[in-house]
Write a protein that holds these residues in place. Structure first.
Motif, PDB file in Angstrom:
ATOM      1  N   GLY A  11      19.843  22.937  44.451  1.00 25.38           N
ATOM      2  CA  GLY A  11      19.641  23.758  43.287  1.00 25.38           C
ATOM      3  C   GLY A  11      18.318  24.714  43.292  1.00 25.38           C
ATOM      4  N   ASN A  12      17.597  24.518  42.455  1.00 24.90           N
ATOM      5  CA  ASN A  12      16.704  25.551  41.817  1.00 24.90           C
ATOM      6  C   ASN A  12      15.628  26.133  42.897  1.00 24.90           C
ATOM      7  N   ARG A  14      15.249  29.244  42.680  1.00 23.15           N
ATOM      8  CA  ARG A  14      14.873  30.505  41.985  1.00 23.15           C
ATOM      9  C   ARG A  14      13.253  30.508  41.564  1.00 23.15           C
ATOM     10  N   ASN A  18      10.533  32.988  42.884  1.00 24.39           N
ATOM     11  CA  ASN A  18       9.756  33.906  41.681  1.00 24.39           C
ATOM     12  C   ASN A  18       8.337  33.699  41.749  1.00 24.39           C
ATOM     13  N   ARG A  22       5.850  36.760  42.839  1.00 19.75           N
ATOM     14  CA  ARG A  22       4.911  37.155  41.936  1.00 19.75           C
ATOM     15  C   ARG A  22       3.517  37.215  42.751  1.00 19.75           C
ATOM     16  N   VAL A  47      14.990  19.369  43.457  1.00 17.04           N
ATOM     17  CA  VAL A  47      15.473  18.935  42.092  1.00 17.04           C
ATOM     18  C   VAL A  47      16.584  18.201  42.507  1.00 17.04           C
ATOM     19  N   GLU A 191       4.783  25.735  41.053  1.00 17.33           N
ATOM     20  CA  GLU A 191       5.324  26.963  40.647  1.00 17.33           C
ATOM     21  C   GLU A 191       5.803  27.160  39.562  1.00 17.33           C
ATOM     22  N   LYS A 192       5.344  26.082  38.559  1.00 15.64           N
ATOM     23  CA  LYS A 192       5.263  25.939  37.029  1.00 15.64           C
ATOM     24  C   LYS A 192       4.059  25.717  36.594  1.00 15.64           C
ATOM     25  N   GLN A 198      -0.683  28.606  41.197  1.00 21.43           N
ATOM     26  CA  GLN A 198      -0.624  29.565  41.665  1.00 21.43           C
ATOM     27  C   GLN A 198      -1.809  29.581  42.667  1.00 21.43           C
TER      28      GLN A 198
ATOM     29  N   ALA B  70      11.880  34.833  33.460  1.00 24.16           N
ATOM     30  CA  ALA B  70      11.620  33.794  34.652  1.00 24.16           C
ATOM     31  C   ALA B  70      10.674  34.483  35.655  1.00 24.16           C
ATOM     32  N   GLY B  71      11.022  35.662  36.156  1.00 22.95           N
ATOM     33  CA  GLY B  71      10.349  36.292  37.276  1.00 22.95           C
ATOM     34  C   GLY B  71       8.862  36.793  36.876  1.00 22.95           C
ATOM     35  N   ASP B  74       4.917  31.741  34.847  1.00 18.84           N
ATOM     36  CA  ASP B  74       4.578  30.952  35.676  1.00 18.84           C
ATOM     37  C   ASP B  74       4.282  29.514  35.021  1.00 18.84           C
ATOM     38  N   ILE B  75       5.105  29.399  33.908  1.00 22.15           N
ATOM     39  CA  ILE B  75       5.265  28.146  33.059  1.00 22.15           C
ATOM     40  C   ILE B  75       6.924  27.825  32.867  1.00 22.15           C
ATOM     41  N   PRO B  76       7.073  26.421  32.433  1.00 23.08           N
ATOM     42  CA  PRO B  76       8.316  26.108  32.193  1.00 23.08           C
ATOM     43  C   PRO B  76       9.167  26.903  31.065  1.00 23.08           C
ATOM     44  N   LEU B  93      20.521  28.703  35.167  1.00 28.20           N
ATOM     45  CA  LEU B  93      19.867  28.028  36.276  1.00 28.20           C
ATOM     46  C   LEU B  93      19.534  29.371  37.128  1.00 28.20           C
ATOM     47  N   LEU B  94      20.691  29.865  37.522  1.00 28.04           N
ATOM     48  CA  LEU B  94      20.562  30.751  38.605  1.00 28.04           C
ATOM     49  C   LEU B  94      19.784  31.963  38.221  1.00 28.04           C
ATOM     50  N   GLY B  96      17.115  31.649  36.605  1.00 25.38           N
ATOM     51  CA  GLY B  96      15.830  31.355  36.558  1.00 25.38           C
ATOM     52  C   GLY B  96      15.231  30.465  35.429  1.00 25.38           C
ATOM     53  N   TYR B 120      23.273  19.087  36.789  1.00 19.30           N
ATOM     54  CA  TYR B 120      21.927  19.523  37.015  1.00 19.30           C
ATOM     55  C   TYR B 120      20.659  18.512  36.856  1.00 19.30           C
ATOM     56  N   GLN B 123      16.767  16.381  33.405  1.00 15.92           N
ATOM     57  CA  GLN B 123      15.427  17.176  32.884  1.00 15.92           C
ATOM     58  C   GLN B 123      15.845  18.632  32.612  1.00 15.92           C
TER      59      GLN B 123
END
Lengths: 207, 253
Positions: A11-12, A14, A18, A22, A47, A191-192, A198, B70-71, B74-76, B93-94, B96, B120, B123
């Motif tokens: 999955g994720n 992305r 990203n 950045r 994930v 990444e979050k 970062q 999403a790009g 830098d947080i959920p 999801l794809l 982002g 998925y 969460q």
């Protein structure tokens, strides 16, 4: 500078992609062992559920490729858990790089309530005086103050062991980050994790 | 220690952020990508974007916005609005999204929660519940509060958790957008009943309201829109105030 993000169908990818974008870093998403072996550094994201993720590594032969790598490798969340000896999630054997086991989070005392998954920002305490003569902070945490907050979404975590380089407490203390030789892992999601995350990724890319 | 989360919410219609009172009388407040970046930079712990577009064109705009946001941040990042299938969730999801929020479609077809969670992970699924007090019962509403259902808040929240929800986002439609504070007793009862986090939404008018729902209301997170959009309180001010009240928060940068 060539970073490979391992794609093993969990999955994720992305959000890690990203994050690298950045930072202006180039990367390739691949499941091809030759790409992975020739990379300057490798990220194992993840994930999902540990035993099915581990099965994918076994099915693709990546279970033999990953432990053989000599370049810096960073496992994130499930990716890091798969680099431990075993996981309680789906009762699976894992890659055995980090010398610890992954267990379900649990309250400090059975009578206490603990919401699972742990979801949100928690702080990390660096282990600089642990075993193996660790006196310096792990290079992943260069410039990161003790007590910094990072983002977690998880129901399982690795026990503390000689490879532990940062600790977080949720119910019990667990390994927030592990480091053994060229292998690194974070239970949290750099990444979050805003600017802190970062910096951790930049540190990894600078290894 | 796990910090309580502060989550700004952007309601997006046809590509612009809007905010109304009791979901009616919407006003445009700004460009979503700029607002998202600003909130993330100020120390927001997560961001929620809800698509309230009425048209197909608006929905397409939203999908590309999700990718751009999403790009950038830098947080959920949680995305909701009009998700009716696991495929809808997968597309986000794809694009982002870190989580999706489901509401009306899950009330109509509760298996939607199981389907997204099994594909998925829990969460990834936030179940948003809009409810209003009718007599002494919290009645679940859909379609931005315009339709009442025969479901009741507590039993629906419990069912959502059992079906695999990772979090519950509860909005009191009696309080939303009014700035009159949260119904804290209801939040506390909900949070104590559930084993998953509860996000409080609808009604924040002041720092004190948010502090109260995170303490007396036992909420794990507070989501707000107007209070931030109109600059009544900034995220750094809010976090400083919560920290001095002894509430664990991630300090603003």
């Amino acid at each position: 500078m060539n970073t490979v993000i391992i794609d093993y169908g969990t999955g994720n990818l992305r959000s890690i992609g990203n994050a690298l974008k950045r930072m202006g870093a180039e990367y390739l998403v691949s499941s091809d062992p030759s790409d992975i072996l020739s990379a300057d550094r490798v990220i194992l994201p993840g994930v999902g559920e540990a035993s099915s993720a581990m099965k994918r590594l076994l099915d693709t032969g990546l279970d033999r490729v990953i432990p053989s790598l000599k370049q810096p490798v960073l496992g994130i969340c499930i990716g890091m858990q798969l680099m431990c000896r075993s996981s309680e999630e789906g009762k699976t054997e894992c890659l055995g790089i980090f010398r610890t086991e992954v267990r379900r989070l649990s309250p400090a005392h059975p009578s206490m309530k603990l919401k699972i998954p742990e979801m949100g920002w928690n702080n990390i305490r660096m282990e600089t005086d642990g075993q193996d003569g660790k006196q310096e902070p792990c290079p992943l945490f260069k410039g990161i103050p003790d007590g910094s907050y990072v983002y977690y979404v998880h129901s399982f975590a690795p026990d503390i062991c000689q490879d532990t380089v940062a600790v977080t407490e949720y119910g019990h203390p667990f390994s927030a980050a592990l480091d053994r030789d060229n292998f690194f892992g974070t239970q949290f999601h750099p990444e979050k994790s805003g600017k802190t995350g970062q910096r951790i990724l930049e540190n990894f890319l600078g290894l | 220690m796990l910090a309580r989360r502060i989550i700004p919410c952007l309601d997006i219609r046809d590509g612009v952020t809007v905010k109304g009172t009791n979901f009616l009388g919407l006003r445009s407040v700004g460009d979503p990508v700029e607002m998202a970046a600003e909130y993330a930079g100020e120390g927001a712990d997560e961001l929620v974007c809800l698509d309230i577009s009425a048209t197909l064109e608006g929905r397409k705009t939203f999908a590309s916005l999700v990718e751009r946001i999403a790009g950038t941040i830098d947080i959920p990042f949680t995305v909701g609005g009009g998700i009716a299938s696991a495929e809808d969730a997968g597309r986000l999801l794809l694009a982002g999204a870190d989580k999706v929020s489901v509401n009306s479609a899950a009330v109509r077809r509760p298996q939607l929660i199981d389907e997204i969670a099994s594909r998925y992970g829990s969460q990834f699924v936030v179940v948003a519940i809009d409810a209003r007090r009718i007599g002494d019962r919290w009645t679940v509403t859909t379609h931005s509060g315009s339709r009442t259902t025969d479901r009741e808040l507590f039993s629906w929240a419990m069912e959502a958790e059992e079906r695999g929800a990772g979090e519950i986002l509860f909005t009191s439609m009696d309080n939303d957008g009014t700035g009159k504070g949260y119904p804290c007793g209801t939040f506390a009862a909900l949070s104590e009943m559930l084993d998953i986090p509860v996000i409080a939404s609808g009604g924040a008018g002041s720092v004190e309201d948010i502090a109260e729902v995170l303490t007396a209301g036992k909420a794990d997170a507070a989501l707000a829109a107007s209070i931030f959009h109109y600059g009544k309180v900034s995220i750094p001010q809010l976090k400083a105030a919560l920290a001095s009240a002894g509430i664990p928060v991630r300090p603003a940068p």
